[in-house]
Design a protein around this motif. Structure first.
Motif, PDB file in Angstrom:
ATOM      1  N   MET A   1       0.805  -1.073   0.194  1.00 21.44           N
ATOM      2  CA  MET A   1      -0.130  -0.089   0.048  1.00 21.44           C
ATOM      3  C   MET A   1       0.783   1.339  -0.191  1.00 21.44           C
ATOM      4  SD  MET A   1      -3.153   0.967   2.682  1.00 21.44           S
ATOM      5  CE  MET A   1      -3.782  -0.717   2.421  1.00 21.44           C
ATOM      6  N   LYS A   2       0.396   2.191  -0.792  1.00 19.30           N
ATOM      7  CA  LYS A   2       1.164   3.540  -0.677  1.00 19.30           C
ATOM      8  C   LYS A   2       0.641   4.429   0.357  1.00 19.30           C
ATOM      9  CE  LYS A   2       3.737   4.824  -3.605  1.00 19.30           C
ATOM     10  NZ  LYS A   2       5.376   5.211  -3.459  1.00 19.30           N
ATOM     11  N   TYR A   3       1.433   5.311   1.079  1.00 19.56           N
ATOM     12  CA  TYR A   3       0.800   6.134   2.021  1.00 19.56           C
ATOM     13  C   TYR A   3       1.157   7.566   1.529  1.00 19.56           C
ATOM     14  CZ  TYR A   3       0.291   2.167   4.877  1.00 19.56           C
ATOM     15  OH  TYR A   3      -0.175   0.925   5.514  1.00 19.56           O
TER      16      TYR A   3
ATOM     17  N   GLN B   1       6.567   6.265  10.726  1.00 25.54           N
ATOM     18  CA  GLN B   1       5.158   5.657  10.616  1.00 25.54           C
ATOM     19  C   GLN B   1       5.042   4.674   9.410  1.00 25.54           C
ATOM     20  OE1 GLN B   1       2.584   9.100  10.870  1.00 25.54           O
ATOM     21  NE2 GLN B   1       4.041  10.134  12.146  1.00 25.54           N
ATOM     22  N   THR B   2       5.608   5.008   8.184  1.00 22.28           N
ATOM     23  CA  THR B   2       5.262   3.995   7.214  1.00 22.28           C
ATOM     24  C   THR B   2       5.655   2.737   7.432  1.00 22.28           C
ATOM     25  OG1 THR B   2       5.762   5.721   5.426  1.00 22.28           O
ATOM     26  CG2 THR B   2       5.934   3.589   4.623  1.00 22.28           C
ATOM     27  N   LYS B   3       6.807   2.514   8.136  1.00 24.47           N
ATOM     28  CA  LYS B   3       7.097   1.238   8.644  1.00 24.47           C
ATOM     29  C   LYS B   3       6.417   0.330   9.468  1.00 24.47           C
ATOM     30  CE  LYS B   3      12.375   1.418   8.117  1.00 24.47           C
ATOM     31  NZ  LYS B   3      13.320   1.929   8.961  1.00 24.47           N
ATOM     32  N   ALA B   4       5.815   1.349  10.609  1.00 21.73           N
ATOM     33  CA  ALA B   4       4.784   0.829  11.580  1.00 21.73           C
ATOM     34  C   ALA B   4       3.482   0.589  10.772  1.00 21.73           C
ATOM     35  CB  ALA B   4       4.539   1.884  12.694  1.00 21.73           C
ATOM     36  N   LEU B   5       3.061   1.222  10.090  1.00 21.77           N
ATOM     37  CA  LEU B   5       1.816   0.812   9.223  1.00 21.77           C
ATOM     38  C   LEU B   5       1.797  -0.428   8.566  1.00 21.77           C
ATOM     39  CD1 LEU B   5       0.545   4.413   8.271  1.00 21.77           C
ATOM     40  CD2 LEU B   5      -0.422   2.989  10.056  1.00 21.77           C
ATOM     41  N   GLU B   6       3.064  -0.507   7.786  1.00 16.39           N
ATOM     42  CA  GLU B   6       3.456  -1.578   6.777  1.00 16.39           C
ATOM     43  C   GLU B   6       3.339  -2.882   7.681  1.00 16.39           C
ATOM     44  OE1 GLU B   6       6.644  -0.465   4.717  1.00 16.39           O
ATOM     45  OE2 GLU B   6       5.560   0.339   2.874  1.00 16.39           O
ATOM     46  N   SER B   7       3.812  -2.886   8.828  1.00 18.10           N
ATOM     47  CA  SER B   7       3.788  -4.050   9.722  1.00 18.10           C
ATOM     48  C   SER B   7       2.594  -4.096  10.639  1.00 18.10           C
ATOM     49  CB  SER B   7       5.278  -3.880  10.568  1.00 18.10           C
ATOM     50  OG  SER B   7       4.997  -3.045  11.619  1.00 18.10           O
ATOM     51  N   GLY B   8       1.500  -3.482  10.389  1.00 22.56           N
ATOM     52  CA  GLY B   8       0.188  -3.564  10.902  1.00 22.56           C
ATOM     53  C   GLY B   8      -0.169  -3.067  12.105  1.00 22.56           C
TER      54      GLY B   8
ATOM     55  N   GLU C   1       6.597  23.490  15.243  1.00 18.60           N
ATOM     56  CA  GLU C   1       6.318  22.110  15.668  1.00 18.60           C
ATOM     57  C   GLU C   1       5.569  21.338  14.556  1.00 18.60           C
ATOM     58  OE1 GLU C   1       5.059  23.149  19.353  1.00 18.60           O
ATOM     59  OE2 GLU C   1       6.590  23.565  20.316  1.00 18.60           O
ATOM     60  N   PRO C   2       5.966  20.437  13.996  1.00 19.19           N
ATOM     61  CA  PRO C   2       5.388  19.906  12.640  1.00 19.19           C
ATOM     62  C   PRO C   2       4.636  18.898  13.218  1.00 19.19           C
ATOM     63  CG  PRO C   2       7.606  18.985  12.971  1.00 19.19           C
ATOM     64  CD  PRO C   2       7.324  20.152  13.921  1.00 19.19           C
ATOM     65  N   SER C   3       3.250  18.548  12.753  1.00 23.23           N
ATOM     66  CA  SER C   3       2.534  17.374  13.145  1.00 23.23           C
ATOM     67  C   SER C   3       2.419  16.394  11.862  1.00 23.23           C
ATOM     68  CB  SER C   3       1.342  17.777  13.629  1.00 23.23           C
ATOM     69  OG  SER C   3       0.515  18.553  12.844  1.00 23.23           O
ATOM     70  N   ILE C   4       2.500  15.324  11.889  1.00 23.06           N
ATOM     71  CA  ILE C   4       2.704  14.323  10.993  1.00 23.06           C
ATOM     72  C   ILE C   4       1.646  13.369  10.959  1.00 23.06           C
ATOM     73  CG2 ILE C   4       4.128  13.062   9.340  1.00 23.06           C
ATOM     74  CD1 ILE C   4       5.961  15.191  11.660  1.00 23.06           C
ATOM     75  N   SER C   5       1.142  12.992   9.811  1.00 22.18           N
ATOM     76  CA  SER C   5       0.128  11.480  10.112  1.00 22.18           C
ATOM     77  C   SER C   5       0.045  10.932   8.560  1.00 22.18           C
ATOM     78  CB  SER C   5      -1.359  11.932  10.376  1.00 22.18           C
ATOM     79  OG  SER C   5      -2.100  12.737   9.419  1.00 22.18           O
TER      80      SER C   5
END
Ligand code: ZN
Ligand code: MN
Length: 480
Positions: free
Chosen positions: A1-3, A235-242, A196-200
């Motif tokens: 999946m692409k984020y 976050q990409t890594k975390a989401l990719e590993s579910g 202060e950046p916020s990222i999702s």
């Protein structure tokens, strides 16, 4: 999946007022700890805050510069939280009726305009500072309340940015607006400007937002870019590993180039905001608003587009020239003096003046020469009095002793020779002495032409105008 990354920013800028927001204490940076305090900013019981008019106008100026809607009435609220550097246990801020809302900031990314919406602009007071002694013999933490009550402008953007290039352009453009309007000195190394950046992250095509991670303690524009890059990757890594990501606040560690969890994010309800009972509402009349709007200078992006259009400059040149207001002002001062084309002066500014500033680590204000010097030097090259190579030497002398370039050229006999009769004599001598090259040229070897230019330049010690030399050589070769 692409984020896809969804990035917003909260910006805090200390305003460049001489005194604090609600008392008369000075805001001078670097004073001995706890020497710039009084009962008001120490939060003693029974004291009353009095609004600093200059700070309020600075905030209003930025709300207008960021195209915000400014309502007739604005008011202040108490934001309750406990922290050792906040003696009152609440911060006077704005929550219910912000000074400015629904604005926007246009930025330029890769030569194209992009709009970042601004949710609100509000005025609040800064907290003090905790000092952690560095030597191991000292223990404990100290509190310095000099900063307590310094006026702070908070700007909250919508999460409209999608990559680090946009985040960087947003920060630089906003910093320039604060500098151009003179409301803040923006010294990030002194903590006077904080991003202060916020990222999702969310799957490409998805409309709902993912869990928002706010990053604090980022001390420079470079660090913010690195922190955003780091978070996108993490976050990409975390989401990719579910994994399911929590909404949280993380701290940036510049030494280790990574973020670490600080606290699960509180919501605004946790602060128990309520209207500040010790301050009256501020009424902003049409006239006051118009008066403050009238003090706004031309803003960076507008200046950049005007430079491109009026002076025939490229996007890159216009961007570099307007990156710093004093640099842009200097450039326009050169143009006002004249004597060279806008393009020629732009090249001297971007290449030589900027290199000098960087090498010497100085600001434009400390540049040793007045605009007339740079304009004169650019003119000497454009008129053909000196070549570019000579001009670079003249530039070095010009800045070393703040001397007039024309005078340097004259005193050192550097002027280019354009006198045709003089050059023709040399050309004739060179042709007579280089029969072989002449014959080669006539036999069709064009390279032989350059072999004839060399001796002419040598005989004139490099001062002959190369264009005149070429013309005369061509003419004589065609005749003979
Ligand atoms: Zn005070
Ligand atoms: Mn704030």
């Amino acid at each position: 999946m692409k984020y896809e990354a969804v990035i917003g920013a909260e910006v805090h800028a200390e305003l460049a007022t001489e005194t604090k927001l609600f008392c008369g204490c000075p805001t001078t940076f670097g004073a001995p700890p706890n020497t710039q305090t009084c009962p008001v900013c120490l939060g003693m019981p029974g004291v009353l805050p009095v609004m600093n008019r200059k700070a309020f106008e600075c905030a209003l100026k930025i709300a207008l510069a960021l195209n915000c809607r400014v309502d007739e009435i604005t008011s202040f609220d108490r934001k309750n939280y406990y922290y050792p550097d906040l003696p009152k246990n609440y911060q006077i801020s704005q929550n219910h009726r912000n000074l400015g809302r629904e604005g926007y900031l246009d930025i330029v990314v890769d030569g194209a305009l992009k709009r970042v919406n601004i949710w609100n602009v509000h005025l609040e007071e800064d907290a003090g500072k905790l000092v952690h002694p560095e030597s191991s013999s000292d223990s404990g933490t100290l509190v310095d309340l000099n900063r307590t009550g310094t006026p702070l402008l908070e700007i909250v953007s919508a999460p409209d940015m999608r990559n680090t290039a946009e985040v960087e352009a947003f920060m630089k453009t906003l910093r320039n607006i604060l500098l151009y309007t003179g409301v803040s000195d923006c010294k990030m190394q002194e903590g006077r400007l904080r991003f202060e950046p916020s990222i999702s992250l969310r799957p490409v095509g998805e409309q709902t937002l993912g869990a928002r991670v706010e990053v604090k303690n980022v001390g420079s524009i470079t660090a913010v870019v690195k922190a955003v890059e780091y978070e996108i990757e993490r976050q990409t890594k975390a989401l990719e590993s579910g994994e399911k990501l929590p909404q949280e606040t993380r701290l940036w560690d510049d030494r280790l180039s990574r973020t670490a969890s600080m606290r699960r994010k509180e919501t605004s309800a946790d602060y128990r905001y309520f209207p500040e009972p010790d301050l009256v509402e501020v009424r902003i009349s049409e006239e006051w608003q118009a008066k403050v709007r009238g003090t706004l200078p031309e803003l960076p992006v507008a200046k950049r587009l005007r430079f491109q259009k009026s002076f025939g400059l490229g996007d890159y040149e216009a961007a570099v020239l307007t990156d710093d207001k004093s640099f842009a002002d200097y450039y326009e001062a050169c143009l006002a003096i004249g004597g060279a084309s806008p393009k020629a002066i732009a090249n001297w500014m971007i290449n030589d003046v900027l290199r000098h500033l960087n090498e010497q680590r100085i600001e434009m204000a400390q540049f040793p020469c007045a605009p007339a010097r740079v304009a004169a030097l650019a003119g000497l090259v454009e008129k053909g009095t000196i070549g570019l190579g000579t001009a670079r030497e003249v530039f070095a002398e010009m800045v070393a002793a703040d001397r007039d370039p024309a005078e340097i050229v004259k005193s050192k006999g550097l002027a280019q020779i354009s006198d045709e009769s003089f050059i023709l004599e040399v050309v004739n001598r060179v042709l007579a002495a280089n029969a072989k090259s002449v014959a080669d040229y006539k036999a069709g070897k064009s390279a032989a032409f350059n072999a004839l230019i060399g001796p002419v330049m040598r005989e004139t010690k490099g001062k002959a105008n190369p264009q005149v030399v070429r013309q005369l050589l061509e003419k004589r070769l065609a005749e003979s």
